[in-house]
Design an enzyme around this catalytic site. Structure first.
Site: not given
Ligand code: AMP
Length: 204
Positions: A13, A88, A122, A150, A161
């Site tokens: 994404k 989400r 990554r 990360r 996740r």
């Molecule tokens: P991402 O960078 O989108 O993979 O997000 C990293 C982490 O941030 C996720 O594993 C969640 O812990 C948190 N996070 C990001 N977006 C959301 C969301 N919309 N709802 C809940 N947690 C989120």
């Protein structure tokens, strides 16, 4: 144009958002990036979110929705943007629906095993945020910046996740299909190939 980019962590994404930003001038709103930015600056929001992020769990809806509400208020009626990593959960999607009208939801489809392979290699550029492969580059291929892994890109957290994605986020496919907004794209292959599929979908 207002889009949601939907898909499992590692489905690509963020990478596609960079392409879409260049091509269509859409702003990129990534809730994960906002949390990481807060964490870097040691804000209370960042420190609270870290507990969940490190465990591969979702940050509670209320906290995320409040943050997204504040972010959305920065945009005018005619500004285009993409939401990456939000919504989400169904309550988050309902919240978003009460706030804005979406033009489409792009669903990036890829198997769990391909994701684990992708995320365990990554690397992200500290300077420009470009995503690359740690086995192929030791500096950012776009800007020469330093690369980092990360904290949540280790196999155990990746599996958590993915579990959370299947349990809480996958239901959004039906949510948006029922609203006739879902655009499904095969997210396997090279980023440029995937982007060509995205552009074809958006042109229809
Ligand atoms: P991402 O960078 O989108 O993979 O997000 C990293 C982490 O941030 C996720 O594993 C969640 O812990 C948190 N996070 C990001 N977006 C959301 C969301 N919309 N709802 C809940 N947690 C989120």
């Amino acid at each position: 144009m207002r889009l949601v980019l939907l898909g499992a962590p590692g489905a690509g994404k963020g990478t596609q958002a960079v392409f879409l930003k260049e091509r269509h001038g859409l702003a990129h709103i990534s809730t994960g990036d906002i949390f990481r930015h807060n964490l870097k600056n040691n804000t209370p929001l960042g420190l609270e979110a870290k507990k969940y992020m490190d465990a591969g769990q979702l940050v509670p809806d209320e906290l995320v929705m409040k943050m997204v509400d504040a972010k959305l208020s920065e945009f005018g009626e005619n500004d285009g943007f993409m939401l990456d990593g939000f919504p989400r959960t169904v309550p988050q999607a309902e919240f978003l629906e009460s706030k804005i009208k979406l033009d489409g939801v792009i669903l990036f489809k890829i198997s769990d095993e391909a994701i684990v392979k992708r995320l365990t290699s990554r690397a992200v550029c500290k300077e420009c945020g470009a995503v690359t492969n740690i086995h192929e580059h030791d500096k950012c291929p776009s800007c020469g910046g330093e690369l980092y892994r990360r904290d949540d890109d280790n196999e155990d957290t990746i599996r958590s996740r993915l579990k959370v994605f299947h349990e809480q986020t996958e239901a959004l496919e039906e949510f948006y299909r029922a609203r006739n907004l879902l655009l499904e794209v095969d997210a396997t292959g090279m980023p440029e190939e995937i982007f060509a599929r995205v552009l074809e979908l958006l042109s229809k």
